[in-house]
Write a protein that holds these residues in place. Structure first.
Motif, PDB file in Angstrom:
ATOM      1  N   GLY A  55       0.819  -1.206   0.000  1.00  0.00           N
ATOM      2  CA  GLY A  55       0.000   0.000   0.000  1.00  0.00           C
ATOM      3  C   GLY A  55       0.851   1.254   0.000  1.00  0.00           C
ATOM      4  N   GLY A  56       0.174   2.398  -0.112  1.00  0.00           N
ATOM      5  CA  GLY A  56       0.894   3.665  -0.090  1.00  0.00           C
ATOM      6  C   GLY A  56       0.100   4.786  -0.699  1.00  0.00           C
ATOM      7  N   LEU A  57       0.800   5.877  -0.974  1.00  0.00           N
ATOM      8  CA  LEU A  57       0.207   7.069  -1.576  1.00  0.00           C
ATOM      9  C   LEU A  57       0.575   7.120  -3.049  1.00  0.00           C
ATOM     10  CD1 LEU A  57      -1.170   9.880  -1.378  1.00  0.00           C
ATOM     11  CD2 LEU A  57       1.083  10.788  -0.730  1.00  0.00           C
ATOM     12  N   VAL A  58      -0.413   7.350  -3.885  1.00  0.00           N
ATOM     13  CA  VAL A  58      -0.185   7.408  -5.326  1.00  0.00           C
ATOM     14  C   VAL A  58      -1.076   8.480  -5.921  1.00  0.00           C
ATOM     15  CG1 VAL A  58      -1.893   5.619  -5.835  1.00  0.00           C
ATOM     16  CG2 VAL A  58      -0.014   6.010  -7.428  1.00  0.00           C
ATOM     17  N   GLN A  59      -0.612   9.093  -7.002  1.00  0.00           N
ATOM     18  CA  GLN A  59      -1.413  10.108  -7.675  1.00  0.00           C
ATOM     19  C   GLN A  59      -2.499   9.459  -8.534  1.00  0.00           C
ATOM     20  OE1 GLN A  59       1.291  12.632  -9.853  1.00  0.00           O
ATOM     21  NE2 GLN A  59       1.758  13.855  -8.045  1.00  0.00           N
ATOM     22  N   PRO A  60      -3.572  10.187  -8.793  1.00  0.00           N
ATOM     23  CA  PRO A  60      -4.606   9.661  -9.707  1.00  0.00           C
ATOM     24  C   PRO A  60      -3.994   9.251 -11.039  1.00  0.00           C
ATOM     25  CG  PRO A  60      -5.414  11.606  -8.585  1.00  0.00           C
ATOM     26  CD  PRO A  60      -3.959  11.486  -8.225  1.00  0.00           C
ATOM     27  N   GLY A  61      -4.438   8.090 -11.527  1.00  0.00           N
ATOM     28  CA  GLY A  61      -3.888   7.545 -12.763  1.00  0.00           C
ATOM     29  C   GLY A  61      -2.697   6.635 -12.555  1.00  0.00           C
ATOM     30  N   ALA A 119      -8.799   3.658   0.343  1.00  0.00           N
ATOM     31  CA  ALA A 119      -9.405   2.788   1.343  1.00  0.00           C
ATOM     32  C   ALA A 119      -8.309   1.963   2.018  1.00  0.00           C
ATOM     33  CB  ALA A 119     -10.413   1.849   0.690  1.00  0.00           C
ATOM     34  N   ILE A 120      -8.719   1.262   3.050  1.00  0.00           N
ATOM     35  CA  ILE A 120      -7.865   0.210   3.596  1.00  0.00           C
ATOM     36  C   ILE A 120      -8.219  -1.078   2.848  1.00  0.00           C
ATOM     37  CG2 ILE A 120      -7.215  -1.134   5.620  1.00  0.00           C
ATOM     38  CD1 ILE A 120      -8.029   1.280   7.319  1.00  0.00           C
ATOM     39  N   TYR A 121      -7.210  -1.727   2.314  1.00  0.00           N
ATOM     40  CA  TYR A 121      -7.412  -2.943   1.540  1.00  0.00           C
ATOM     41  C   TYR A 121      -7.040  -4.152   2.411  1.00  0.00           C
ATOM     42  CZ  TYR A 121      -8.324  -0.372  -2.704  1.00  0.00           C
ATOM     43  OH  TYR A 121      -8.901   0.440  -3.656  1.00  0.00           O
ATOM     44  N   TYR A 122      -7.959  -5.108   2.449  1.00  0.00           N
ATOM     45  CA  TYR A 122      -7.785  -6.302   3.263  1.00  0.00           C
ATOM     46  C   TYR A 122      -7.719  -7.552   2.385  1.00  0.00           C
ATOM     47  CZ  TYR A 122      -9.364  -3.340   7.145  1.00  0.00           C
ATOM     48  OH  TYR A 122      -9.498  -2.355   8.087  1.00  0.00           O
ATOM     49  N   LEU A 142     -13.622 -21.637   6.612  1.00  0.00           N
ATOM     50  CA  LEU A 142     -13.338 -20.557   7.541  1.00  0.00           C
ATOM     51  C   LEU A 142     -12.681 -19.414   6.786  1.00  0.00           C
ATOM     52  CD1 LEU A 142     -11.919 -22.538  10.600  1.00  0.00           C
ATOM     53  CD2 LEU A 142     -14.217 -21.590  10.328  1.00  0.00           C
ATOM     54  N   ALA A 143     -13.009 -18.199   7.195  1.00  0.00           N
ATOM     55  CA  ALA A 143     -12.439 -17.016   6.563  1.00  0.00           C
ATOM     56  C   ALA A 143     -11.368 -16.405   7.450  1.00  0.00           C
ATOM     57  CB  ALA A 143     -13.531 -15.984   6.297  1.00  0.00           C
ATOM     58  N   TYR A 144     -10.274 -16.013   6.846  1.00  0.00           N
ATOM     59  CA  TYR A 144      -9.165 -15.372   7.552  1.00  0.00           C
ATOM     60  C   TYR A 144      -8.894 -14.033   6.882  1.00  0.00           C
ATOM     61  CZ  TYR A 144      -8.445 -20.082   9.356  1.00  0.00           C
ATOM     62  OH  TYR A 144      -8.616 -21.310   9.952  1.00  0.00           O
ATOM     63  N   TRP A 145      -8.607 -13.034   7.713  1.00  0.00           N
ATOM     64  CA  TRP A 145      -8.370 -11.678   7.219  1.00  0.00           C
ATOM     65  C   TRP A 145      -6.956 -11.221   7.544  1.00  0.00           C
ATOM     66  CZ3 TRP A 145     -11.970  -8.943   4.435  1.00  0.00           C
ATOM     67  CH2 TRP A 145     -13.287  -9.419   4.457  1.00  0.00           C
ATOM     68  N   GLY A 146      -6.402 -10.428   6.633  1.00  0.00           N
ATOM     69  CA  GLY A 146      -5.150  -9.757   6.911  1.00  0.00           C
ATOM     70  C   GLY A 146      -5.390  -8.514   7.743  1.00  0.00           C
ATOM     71  N   GLN A 147      -4.297  -7.840   8.089  1.00  0.00           N
ATOM     72  CA  GLN A 147      -4.395  -6.678   8.982  1.00  0.00           C
ATOM     73  C   GLN A 147      -4.794  -5.408   8.233  1.00  0.00           C
ATOM     74  OE1 GLN A 147      -1.622  -7.834   7.724  1.00  0.00           O
ATOM     75  NE2 GLN A 147      -0.346  -6.091   7.119  1.00  0.00           N
ATOM     76  N   GLY A 148      -4.727  -5.449   6.908  1.00  0.00           N
ATOM     77  CA  GLY A 148      -5.101  -4.291   6.113  1.00  0.00           C
ATOM     78  C   GLY A 148      -3.904  -3.444   5.741  1.00  0.00           C
ATOM     79  N   THR A 149      -3.984  -2.846   4.561  1.00  0.00           N
ATOM     80  CA  THR A 149      -2.950  -1.932   4.107  1.00  0.00           C
ATOM     81  C   THR A 149      -3.617  -0.708   3.477  1.00  0.00           C
ATOM     82  OG1 THR A 149      -0.919  -1.731   2.782  1.00  0.00           O
ATOM     83  CG2 THR A 149      -2.683  -3.080   1.848  1.00  0.00           C
ATOM     84  N   GLN A 150      -3.132   0.468   3.826  1.00  0.00           N
ATOM     85  CA  GLN A 150      -3.764   1.709   3.375  1.00  0.00           C
ATOM     86  C   GLN A 150      -3.343   2.045   1.953  1.00  0.00           C
ATOM     87  OE1 GLN A 150      -5.955   3.953   5.115  1.00  0.00           O
ATOM     88  NE2 GLN A 150      -6.126   4.838   3.042  1.00  0.00           N
ATOM     89  N   VAL A 151      -4.328   2.350   1.138  1.00  0.00           N
ATOM     90  CA  VAL A 151      -4.093   2.870  -0.212  1.00  0.00           C
ATOM     91  C   VAL A 151      -4.740   4.249  -0.288  1.00  0.00           C
ATOM     92  CG1 VAL A 151      -4.613   2.591  -2.662  1.00  0.00           C
ATOM     93  CG2 VAL A 151      -3.942   0.606  -1.288  1.00  0.00           C
ATOM     94  N   THR A 152      -3.951   5.254  -0.625  1.00  0.00           N
ATOM     95  CA  THR A 152      -4.442   6.616  -0.742  1.00  0.00           C
ATOM     96  C   THR A 152      -4.129   7.136  -2.136  1.00  0.00           C
ATOM     97  OG1 THR A 152      -4.075   7.011   1.622  1.00  0.00           O
ATOM     98  CG2 THR A 152      -4.377   8.944   0.213  1.00  0.00           C
ATOM     99  N   VAL A 153      -5.165   7.564  -2.835  1.00  0.00           N
ATOM    100  CA  VAL A 153      -5.008   8.110  -4.183  1.00  0.00           C
ATOM    101  C   VAL A 153      -5.331   9.604  -4.113  1.00  0.00           C
ATOM    102  CG1 VAL A 153      -5.654   7.917  -6.595  1.00  0.00           C
ATOM    103  CG2 VAL A 153      -5.741   5.897  -5.105  1.00  0.00           C
ATOM    104  N   SER A 154      -4.302  10.400  -4.271  1.00  0.00           N
ATOM    105  CA  SER A 154      -4.483  11.841  -4.108  1.00  0.00           C
ATOM    106  C   SER A 154      -3.370  12.583  -4.829  1.00  0.00           C
ATOM    107  CB  SER A 154      -4.476  12.211  -2.619  1.00  0.00           C
ATOM    108  OG  SER A 154      -4.527  13.611  -2.444  1.00  0.00           O
ATOM    109  N   SER A 155      -3.711  13.774  -5.339  1.00  0.00           N
ATOM    110  CA  SER A 155      -2.696  14.612  -5.960  1.00  0.00           C
ATOM    111  C   SER A 155      -2.119  15.591  -4.943  1.00  0.00           C
ATOM    112  CB  SER A 155      -3.307  15.360  -7.155  1.00  0.00           C
ATOM    113  OG  SER A 155      -4.444  16.085  -6.748  1.00  0.00           O
TER     114      SER A 155
END
Length: 115
Positions: A9-15, A91-94, A102-115
């Motif tokens: 995950g991380g910060l990325v610009q639109p596109g 969003a936070i991506y899981y 049984l379902a197992y979930w990860g801890q989540g990783t933040q994805v931010t799309v912004s200029s």
């Protein structure tokens, strides 16, 4: 039991693009379905994409044509390639896997799309 570790995950610009990874460990032989979900602030968690052990895929309409899910069964890892990212993809991506019903979930990783 299955443990999941997400990365990418991380910060990325639109596109722009990002690639998420989710590595599974533990009782991985029983994993059938692997997938990604996301949760934006103030919204419910929603399905992004899933992939079966035979590589059959399913995508949310909002990401079709932009995101690609894949898996490496030898590495017990599922990937989400995200291209043409939009601010509404923020969003936070899981990671989620299903093993022996049984379902197992990860801890989540933040994805931010912004200029």
């Amino acid at each position: 039991q299955v443990q999941l570790v997400e990365s990418g995950g991380g910060l990325v610009q639109p596109g722009g693009s990002l690639r998420l990874s989710c590595a599974a460990s533990g009782n991985t032989r029983s994993i059938y379905l692997m997938g990604w979900y996301r949760q934006a602030p103030g919204k419910q968690r929603e399905l992004v994409a899933t992939i079966t052990s035979s590589s059959r895929t399913n995508y949310a309409d909002s990401v079709k044509g932009r995101f690609t899910i894949s898996r490496d069964n030898a590495k017990k890892t599922v990937y989400l390639q995200m291209d043409s990212l939009k601010p509404e993809d923020t969003a936070i991506y899981y990671c989620r896997v299903t093993a022996l019903s049984l379902a197992y979930w990860g801890q989540g990783t933040q994805v931010t799309v912004s200029s």
